[in-house]
Design a protein around this motif. Sequence first.
Motif, PDB file in Angstrom:
ATOM      1  N   PRO A  68      -0.170 -15.325  -4.984  1.00  0.00           N
ATOM      2  CA  PRO A  68       0.173 -14.147  -5.798  1.00  0.00           C
ATOM      3  C   PRO A  68       1.584 -14.279  -6.362  1.00  0.00           C
ATOM      4  CG  PRO A  68       0.381 -13.615  -3.485  1.00  0.00           C
ATOM      5  CD  PRO A  68      -0.203 -15.009  -3.541  1.00  0.00           C
ATOM      6  N   VAL A  69       1.933 -13.388  -7.278  1.00  0.00           N
ATOM      7  CA  VAL A  69       3.271 -13.465  -7.873  1.00  0.00           C
ATOM      8  C   VAL A  69       4.353 -13.197  -6.837  1.00  0.00           C
ATOM      9  CG1 VAL A  69       2.430 -12.843 -10.155  1.00  0.00           C
ATOM     10  CG2 VAL A  69       3.209 -11.042  -8.612  1.00  0.00           C
ATOM     11  N   SER A  70       4.007 -12.455  -5.789  1.00  0.00           N
ATOM     12  CA  SER A  70       4.946 -12.139  -4.705  1.00  0.00           C
ATOM     13  C   SER A  70       4.140 -11.772  -3.472  1.00  0.00           C
ATOM     14  CB  SER A  70       5.858 -10.977  -5.107  1.00  0.00           C
ATOM     15  OG  SER A  70       6.566 -10.473  -3.983  1.00  0.00           O
ATOM     16  N   PRO A  71       4.606 -12.119  -2.270  1.00  0.00           N
ATOM     17  CA  PRO A  71       3.893 -11.692  -1.059  1.00  0.00           C
ATOM     18  C   PRO A  71       3.779 -10.175  -0.948  1.00  0.00           C
ATOM     19  CG  PRO A  71       5.501 -13.389  -0.535  1.00  0.00           C
ATOM     20  CD  PRO A  71       5.761 -12.972  -1.952  1.00  0.00           C
ATOM     21  N   GLN A  72       4.669  -9.461  -1.632  1.00  0.00           N
ATOM     22  CA  GLN A  72       4.636  -7.998  -1.612  1.00  0.00           C
ATOM     23  C   GLN A  72       3.812  -7.425  -2.756  1.00  0.00           C
ATOM     24  OE1 GLN A  72       7.772  -9.665  -1.367  1.00  0.00           O
ATOM     25  NE2 GLN A  72       7.568  -9.570   0.864  1.00  0.00           N
ATOM     26  N   ALA A  73       3.118  -8.288  -3.505  1.00  0.00           N
ATOM     27  CA  ALA A  73       2.343  -7.802  -4.651  1.00  0.00           C
ATOM     28  C   ALA A  73       1.015  -8.547  -4.747  1.00  0.00           C
ATOM     29  CB  ALA A  73       3.146  -7.959  -5.938  1.00  0.00           C
ATOM     30  N   ARG A  74       0.248  -8.475  -3.696  1.00  0.00           N
ATOM     31  CA  ARG A  74      -1.056  -9.138  -3.705  1.00  0.00           C
ATOM     32  C   ARG A  74      -2.105  -8.325  -4.475  1.00  0.00           C
ATOM     33  NH1 ARG A  74      -1.695 -13.562  -0.654  1.00  0.00           N
ATOM     34  NH2 ARG A  74       0.044 -14.127   0.713  1.00  0.00           N
ATOM     35  N   TYR A  75      -1.900  -7.039  -4.587  1.00  0.00           N
ATOM     36  CA  TYR A  75      -2.860  -6.192  -5.295  1.00  0.00           C
ATOM     37  C   TYR A  75      -2.536  -6.152  -6.782  1.00  0.00           C
ATOM     38  CZ  TYR A  75      -5.280  -1.962  -6.890  1.00  0.00           C
ATOM     39  OH  TYR A  75      -6.055  -1.066  -7.586  1.00  0.00           O
ATOM     40  N   ARG A  76      -3.528  -6.454  -7.615  1.00  0.00           N
ATOM     41  CA  ARG A  76      -3.396  -6.328  -9.065  1.00  0.00           C
ATOM     42  C   ARG A  76      -4.262  -5.149  -9.507  1.00  0.00           C
ATOM     43  NH1 ARG A  76      -6.182 -10.831 -12.369  1.00  0.00           N
ATOM     44  NH2 ARG A  76      -4.642 -12.173 -11.352  1.00  0.00           N
ATOM     45  N   HIS A  77      -3.623  -4.048  -9.804  1.00  0.00           N
ATOM     46  CA  HIS A  77      -4.359  -2.827 -10.171  1.00  0.00           C
ATOM     47  C   HIS A  77      -4.898  -2.944 -11.594  1.00  0.00           C
ATOM     48  CE1 HIS A  77      -5.415   1.392 -10.061  1.00  0.00           C
ATOM     49  NE2 HIS A  77      -4.812   1.563 -11.234  1.00  0.00           N
ATOM     50  N   PRO A  78      -6.166  -2.575 -11.816  1.00  0.00           N
ATOM     51  CA  PRO A  78      -7.179  -2.127 -10.849  1.00  0.00           C
ATOM     52  C   PRO A  78      -8.179  -3.234 -10.554  1.00  0.00           C
ATOM     53  CG  PRO A  78      -7.853  -1.505 -13.047  1.00  0.00           C
ATOM     54  CD  PRO A  78      -6.598  -2.345 -13.207  1.00  0.00           C
ATOM     55  N   VAL A  79      -7.723  -4.481 -10.501  1.00  0.00           N
ATOM     56  CA  VAL A  79      -8.623  -5.627 -10.598  1.00  0.00           C
ATOM     57  C   VAL A  79      -9.036  -6.224  -9.259  1.00  0.00           C
ATOM     58  CG1 VAL A  79      -8.973  -7.858 -11.716  1.00  0.00           C
ATOM     59  CG2 VAL A  79      -7.497  -6.149 -12.789  1.00  0.00           C
TER      60      VAL A  79
ATOM     61  N   ARG B  56      -4.337   3.381  -4.504  1.00  0.00           N
ATOM     62  CA  ARG B  56      -4.746   3.057  -3.134  1.00  0.00           C
ATOM     63  C   ARG B  56      -6.266   3.105  -2.997  1.00  0.00           C
ATOM     64  NH1 ARG B  56      -2.547   3.637   2.193  1.00  0.00           N
ATOM     65  NH2 ARG B  56      -0.561   4.271   1.284  1.00  0.00           N
ATOM     66  N   ARG B  57      -6.891   4.152  -3.549  1.00  0.00           N
ATOM     67  CA  ARG B  57      -8.351   4.253  -3.473  1.00  0.00           C
ATOM     68  C   ARG B  57      -9.008   3.083  -4.192  1.00  0.00           C
ATOM     69  NH1 ARG B  57      -7.421   9.933  -3.863  1.00  0.00           N
ATOM     70  NH2 ARG B  57      -7.424   9.793  -6.158  1.00  0.00           N
ATOM     71  N   ALA B  58      -8.484   2.710  -5.353  1.00  0.00           N
ATOM     72  CA  ALA B  58      -9.049   1.592  -6.095  1.00  0.00           C
ATOM     73  C   ALA B  58      -8.925   0.292  -5.314  1.00  0.00           C
ATOM     74  CB  ALA B  58      -8.359   1.465  -7.452  1.00  0.00           C
ATOM     75  N   CYS B  59      -7.778   0.080  -4.691  1.00  0.00           N
ATOM     76  CA  CYS B  59      -7.547  -1.137  -3.912  1.00  0.00           C
ATOM     77  C   CYS B  59      -8.534  -1.244  -2.749  1.00  0.00           C
ATOM     78  CB  CYS B  59      -6.112  -1.145  -3.405  1.00  0.00           C
ATOM     79  SG  CYS B  59      -5.699  -2.558  -2.355  1.00  0.00           S
TER      80      CYS B  59
ATOM     81  N   TRP C  22       8.431  -7.716  -8.102  1.00  0.00           N
ATOM     82  CA  TRP C  22       7.506  -8.208  -9.113  1.00  0.00           C
ATOM     83  C   TRP C  22       6.109  -7.649  -8.859  1.00  0.00           C
ATOM     84  CZ3 TRP C  22       8.708 -14.179  -9.313  1.00  0.00           C
ATOM     85  CH2 TRP C  22       9.985 -14.361  -9.852  1.00  0.00           C
ATOM     86  N   ARG C  23       5.399  -7.340  -9.923  1.00  0.00           N
ATOM     87  CA  ARG C  23       4.009  -6.915  -9.803  1.00  0.00           C
ATOM     88  C   ARG C  23       3.290  -7.208 -11.114  1.00  0.00           C
ATOM     89  NH1 ARG C  23       3.073  -0.719  -9.076  1.00  0.00           N
ATOM     90  NH2 ARG C  23       1.115  -1.260 -10.076  1.00  0.00           N
ATOM     91  N   GLU C  24       1.990  -7.390 -11.021  1.00  0.00           N
ATOM     92  CA  GLU C  24       1.171  -7.648 -12.202  1.00  0.00           C
ATOM     93  C   GLU C  24       0.773  -6.312 -12.814  1.00  0.00           C
ATOM     94  OE1 GLU C  24      -1.809 -10.866 -11.699  1.00  0.00           O
ATOM     95  OE2 GLU C  24      -1.092 -10.916  -9.641  1.00  0.00           O
ATOM     96  N   ASP C  25       1.362  -5.980 -13.938  1.00  0.00           N
ATOM     97  CA  ASP C  25       1.111  -4.694 -14.586  1.00  0.00           C
ATOM     98  C   ASP C  25       0.116  -4.848 -15.723  1.00  0.00           C
ATOM     99  OD1 ASP C  25       2.866  -3.088 -13.050  1.00  0.00           O
ATOM    100  OD2 ASP C  25       4.571  -3.879 -14.166  1.00  0.00           O
ATOM    101  N   CYS C  26      -0.766  -3.870 -15.845  1.00  0.00           N
ATOM    102  CA  CYS C  26      -1.700  -3.805 -16.962  1.00  0.00           C
ATOM    103  C   CYS C  26      -1.079  -2.939 -18.047  1.00  0.00           C
ATOM    104  CB  CYS C  26      -3.032  -3.218 -16.507  1.00  0.00           C
ATOM    105  SG  CYS C  26      -4.274  -3.152 -17.822  1.00  0.00           S
ATOM    106  N   THR C  27      -0.907  -3.495 -19.244  1.00  0.00           N
ATOM    107  CA  THR C  27      -0.255  -2.766 -20.331  1.00  0.00           C
ATOM    108  C   THR C  27      -1.193  -1.774 -21.015  1.00  0.00           C
ATOM    109  OG1 THR C  27      -0.805  -4.535 -21.904  1.00  0.00           O
ATOM    110  CG2 THR C  27       1.317  -4.674 -20.773  1.00  0.00           C
TER     111      THR C  27
ATOM    112  N   LEU D 145       0.816  -1.214   0.000  1.00  0.00           N
ATOM    113  CA  LEU D 145       0.000   0.000   0.000  1.00  0.00           C
ATOM    114  C   LEU D 145       0.850   1.265   0.000  1.00  0.00           C
ATOM    115  CD1 LEU D 145      -3.077  -0.598   2.345  1.00  0.00           C
ATOM    116  CD2 LEU D 145      -3.035  -0.389  -0.144  1.00  0.00           C
ATOM    117  N   ASP D 146       1.969   1.226   0.698  1.00  0.00           N
ATOM    118  CA  ASP D 146       2.817   2.419   0.778  1.00  0.00           C
ATOM    119  C   ASP D 146       3.449   2.759  -0.563  1.00  0.00           C
ATOM    120  OD1 ASP D 146       2.240   2.710   3.453  1.00  0.00           O
ATOM    121  OD2 ASP D 146       4.042   1.660   4.133  1.00  0.00           O
ATOM    122  N   ARG D 147       3.501   1.788  -1.472  1.00  0.00           N
ATOM    123  CA  ARG D 147       4.113   2.037  -2.776  1.00  0.00           C
ATOM    124  C   ARG D 147       3.099   2.495  -3.823  1.00  0.00           C
ATOM    125  NH1 ARG D 147       6.287  -3.100  -1.611  1.00  0.00           N
ATOM    126  NH2 ARG D 147       5.134  -3.992  -3.358  1.00  0.00           N
ATOM    127  N   LEU D 148       1.823   2.442  -3.491  1.00  0.00           N
ATOM    128  CA  LEU D 148       0.782   2.814  -4.445  1.00  0.00           C
ATOM    129  C   LEU D 148       0.577   4.316  -4.460  1.00  0.00           C
ATOM    130  CD1 LEU D 148      -1.898   0.068  -3.645  1.00  0.00           C
ATOM    131  CD2 LEU D 148      -0.053  -0.030  -5.334  1.00  0.00           C
TER     132      LEU D 148
END
Length: 325
Positions: A139-150, A26-29, A197-202, A18-21
Amino acid sequence: MVSYLPESTLPVAELPELDRLDDDERRACLALGIDSVRADDGMDATALAERAAGRLLEQAGRDPGELGALIVVEQRVPGTLLSSAATHLQHLLKAEHALTFSVGGLGCVSVTPALLTARGLLAADPELDEVLVAHGSKPVSPQARYRHPVTVNGDSGQALLIGRDGPVRLLDAVQETNGAYWDLFHVDYRDVRSELWREDCTDPPGYSFRLAIETRNRLAALLRRLLERNGLAQDDVRGFVSQNLSVGSQTFTEESLGLSLLPVCRENLRENGHLGPNDVFLNLRTAMERGALGPGDRVVLINVSPVAAWSLLLVEIGPQEPATP
């Protein structure tokens, strides 16, 4: 069918990323309708699948050494390259004689080709009694559970025992894909530390608008096709369940198809987050355990993947076996 959910939970408001968003992310998450996710960083995807599969075989009174076939739905991210997560699970289960392989490539929808393959194996080999289908969702990483904006991804294991009879009957399945979106979401992992690592939307507009419109049209057409070829009207279906991406996604599905999802979908979304291919059968099992579905009821399971894959499964609830003491 058995779902394994770790006992430990992680509130979405305490996600490490969350601190990196930025503010919009953050609002979307926090607006997804997910309060918490199941999380156990000490278990990998294979361990989660093994926990669910082991419990299922034990409850069903099956000897793993006599299991005829094991199909493993691919993990989001394998622990190592070249090695086989499928045969690793086979080894952990001690299913030495099971024909073993993996299927995937369609994200959440990958459970459908797994079931179609299991059905094909049973049709092709009259000596084969049952096929075990299993998946561990991480998830792809414990530090990347959020997939924006999904969505926010949780941890779970799931196992389905596919045979020639049982408490749930798979009547039909329909599936479509659109390869134009093959790279809509991806993880850039080469030369990148795993904690980054994070799931990015292109193409966020493509996801939010073009793919949304196509999803509405595809699901409506698939539902008509599924019902017509089984001689059913929509009112003949007792319940509809979807995957657990977000409350907005579930509302979109309801409005697009003119139906109401079973309440367990929103409950499991709120408490567990998104569990990949495991969502729909977790929701189905929860509805059955709570008495919302009974013998003779037909249910449609709705699955969508951001790689632009769509599937609908038509199942019928049969007589339920007494619970194992």
